[in-house]
Design an enzyme around this catalytic site. Structure first.
Site, mmCIF file in Angstrom:
data_model
loop_
_atom_site.group_PDB
_atom_site.id
_atom_site.type_symbol
_atom_site.label_atom_id
_atom_site.label_comp_id
_atom_site.label_asym_id
_atom_site.label_seq_id
_atom_site.Cartn_x
_atom_site.Cartn_y
_atom_site.Cartn_z
ATOM 1 N N SER A 166 0.737 69.475 30.713
ATOM 2 C CA SER A 166 2.115 69.843 31.062
ATOM 3 C C SER A 166 2.700 68.707 31.888
ATOM 4 O O SER A 166 1.944 67.951 32.518
ATOM 5 C CB SER A 166 2.085 71.116 31.911
ATOM 6 N N TYR A 180 -0.234 76.137 39.447
ATOM 7 C CA TYR A 180 -0.213 75.703 38.042
ATOM 8 C C TYR A 180 -0.380 74.189 37.970
ATOM 9 O O TYR A 180 -1.184 73.674 37.179
ATOM 10 C CB TYR A 180 1.111 76.129 37.405
HETATM 11 N N1 LIG Z 1 5.948 76.572 27.325
HETATM 12 C C1 LIG Z 1 6.088 75.505 28.089
HETATM 13 O O1 LIG Z 1 7.192 75.185 28.568
HETATM 14 C C2 LIG Z 1 4.897 74.615 28.346
HETATM 15 C C3 LIG Z 1 5.171 73.344 28.871
HETATM 16 C C4 LIG Z 1 4.089 72.496 29.143
HETATM 17 C C5 LIG Z 1 2.807 72.915 28.880
HETATM 18 N N2 LIG Z 1 2.565 74.156 28.385
HETATM 19 C C6 LIG Z 1 1.181 74.515 28.131
HETATM 20 O O2 LIG Z 1 1.051 74.731 26.745
HETATM 21 C C7 LIG Z 1 -0.024 75.649 26.510
HETATM 22 C C8 LIG Z 1 0.491 76.770 25.600
HETATM 23 O O3 LIG Z 1 1.513 77.450 26.319
HETATM 24 P P1 LIG Z 1 2.619 78.331 25.589
HETATM 25 O O4 LIG Z 1 3.898 77.966 26.193
HETATM 26 O O5 LIG Z 1 2.400 78.289 24.134
HETATM 27 O O6 LIG Z 1 2.221 79.760 26.215
HETATM 28 P P2 LIG Z 1 2.153 81.231 25.596
HETATM 29 O O7 LIG Z 1 3.144 81.393 24.513
HETATM 30 O O8 LIG Z 1 2.202 82.144 26.779
HETATM 31 O O9 LIG Z 1 0.686 81.280 24.946
HETATM 32 C C9 LIG Z 1 -0.436 81.177 25.774
HETATM 33 C C10 LIG Z 1 -1.667 81.477 24.960
HETATM 34 O O10 LIG Z 1 -2.795 81.416 25.857
HETATM 35 C C11 LIG Z 1 -3.598 82.558 25.627
HETATM 36 N N3 LIG Z 1 -4.315 82.989 26.825
HETATM 37 C C12 LIG Z 1 -3.785 83.211 28.050
HETATM 38 N N4 LIG Z 1 -4.726 83.712 28.875
HETATM 39 C C13 LIG Z 1 -5.861 83.803 28.139
HETATM 40 C C14 LIG Z 1 -7.166 84.262 28.425
HETATM 41 N N5 LIG Z 1 -7.499 84.754 29.628
HETATM 42 N N6 LIG Z 1 -8.103 84.200 27.446
HETATM 43 C C15 LIG Z 1 -7.778 83.746 26.215
HETATM 44 N N7 LIG Z 1 -6.544 83.306 25.882
HETATM 45 C C16 LIG Z 1 -5.602 83.332 26.834
HETATM 46 C C17 LIG Z 1 -2.607 83.641 25.225
HETATM 47 O O11 LIG Z 1 -3.304 84.673 24.595
HETATM 48 P P3 LIG Z 1 -2.588 86.093 24.332
HETATM 49 O O12 LIG Z 1 -1.686 85.804 23.172
HETATM 50 O O13 LIG Z 1 -3.704 87.004 24.043
HETATM 51 O O14 LIG Z 1 -1.835 86.424 25.592
HETATM 52 C C18 LIG Z 1 -1.667 82.859 24.328
HETATM 53 O O15 LIG Z 1 -2.172 82.808 23.015
HETATM 54 C C19 LIG Z 1 -0.477 76.148 27.875
HETATM 55 O O16 LIG Z 1 -1.617 75.416 28.270
HETATM 56 C C20 LIG Z 1 0.685 75.784 28.784
HETATM 57 O O17 LIG Z 1 0.268 75.593 30.096
HETATM 58 C C21 LIG Z 1 3.601 75.020 28.086
#
Ligand SMILES: NC(=O)c1ccc[n+]([C@@H]2O[C@H](COP(=O)([O-])OP(=O)(O)OC[C@H]3O[C@@H](n4cnc5c(N)ncnc54)[C@H](OP(=O)(O)O)[C@@H]3O)[C@@H](O)[C@H]2O)c1
Length: 224
Positions: free
Chosen positions: A126, A139
């Site tokens: 991130s 975070y």
């Molecule tokens: N969105 C942003 O703006 C952004 C920006 C920079 C970086 N990121 C990073 O990108 C990555 C993906 O994020 P996203 O935005 O796609 O988030 P998201 O839509 O909330 O998806 C997160 C995923 O992580 C899984 N997860 C969370 N806790 C878990 C656990 N205890 N065990 C197994 N799986 C778990 C969730 O599973 P469930 O579906 O079962 O809940 C979901 O599939 C993350 O590492 C995040 O930090 C996101």
């Protein structure tokens, strides 16, 4: 190619899973619960779905992984905003376990299979892994740690032919970003942020890179 992927149920991980599945690659998906596993098996016909709760990193240690893996993509993650004055031990530990300790533990379990295929590890980090703003301490600490994990692993595994890449997305239009907006008390407009498919493009570029080179870091920012 065969890939192990976390976070395939939502957001960036779902975009990566969809793209790899559409092109016929083999998927091993990690779901947090048996209920989520059923959904993933239905969505990604022919994939192998394993269950492990990354909030309990020890749960990855008994996973039965394939003998060879071309990649491990760590896309799962959680966020909880708050000032240091507000964040609880639970807020700190949940983010450190899911965002940092679990990727380390899962990588260790997957290393023999990665070495066998001279595979690639992709950590979805991130912009908070590069700079820590107010209310983002826990975070950002987990993501700064994830960067350190990637850099050490890259130095250790080059001799085994395993490549290690970190992708640093800025704000991306996913359920996580909607939650961030709620916590920031801001109105959410998905059109302002990066599409998950665009981050998936960057990840697929890293995965498909010919073997003569490696991409250690990729930063992806909203274009506005
Ligand atoms: N969105 C942003 O703006 C952004 C920006 C920079 C970086 N990121 C990073 O990108 C990555 C993906 O994020 P996203 O935005 O796609 O988030 P998201 O839509 O909330 O998806 C997160 C995923 O992580 C899984 N997860 C969370 N806790 C878990 C656990 N205890 N065990 C197994 N799986 C778990 C969730 O599973 P469930 O579906 O079962 O809940 C979901 O599939 C993350 O590492 C995040 O930090 C996101």
């Amino acid at each position: 190619m065969i890939h192990l992927l976390t976070g395939a149920g939502s957001g960036i991980g779902a975009a990566v899973a969809r793209r790899l599945h559409e092109r016929g690659d083999e998927l091993v998906l990690l779901a947090r619960s048996p209920e989520r596993a059923v959904e993933l098996r239905t969505a990604y016909d022919g994939s192998t779905v394993l269950v492990a709760d990354l909030a309990r990193p020890e749960s990855v240690e008994s996973l039965a992984l394939p003998d060879g893996l071309d990649s491990v993509v760590h896309a799962a993650g959680v966020v909880e905003l708050g000032t240091v004055a507000e964040l609880s031990v639970e807020d700190w530990s949940s983010q450190l376990w899911v965002n940092l300790v679990a990727p380390a533990a899962l990588t260790r379990v997957a290393l023999p299979a990665l070495r066998a295929h001279r595979g690639t590890v992709v950590f979805v980090n991130s912009s908070a892994g590069l700079t820590a703003h107010r209310s983002w301490s826990a975070y950002a600490a987990s993501k700064h740690g994830l960067r350190a994990l990637a850099d050490s692993l890259r130095a250790e595994e080059a001799q085994h032919g395993v490549r290690v890449s970190t992708v640093f997305p800025g704000r991306t239009a996913t359920p996580m970003q909607e939650k961030v907006h709620r916590q920031e008390a801001r109105t959410y407009d998905a059109a302002r942020w990066i599409r998950p498919d665009t981050v998936a493009d960057a990840i697929l570029h890293v995965l498909d890179l010919p073997a003569d080179a490696t991409i250690p870091d990729v930063t992806v920012r909203p274009n506005r």
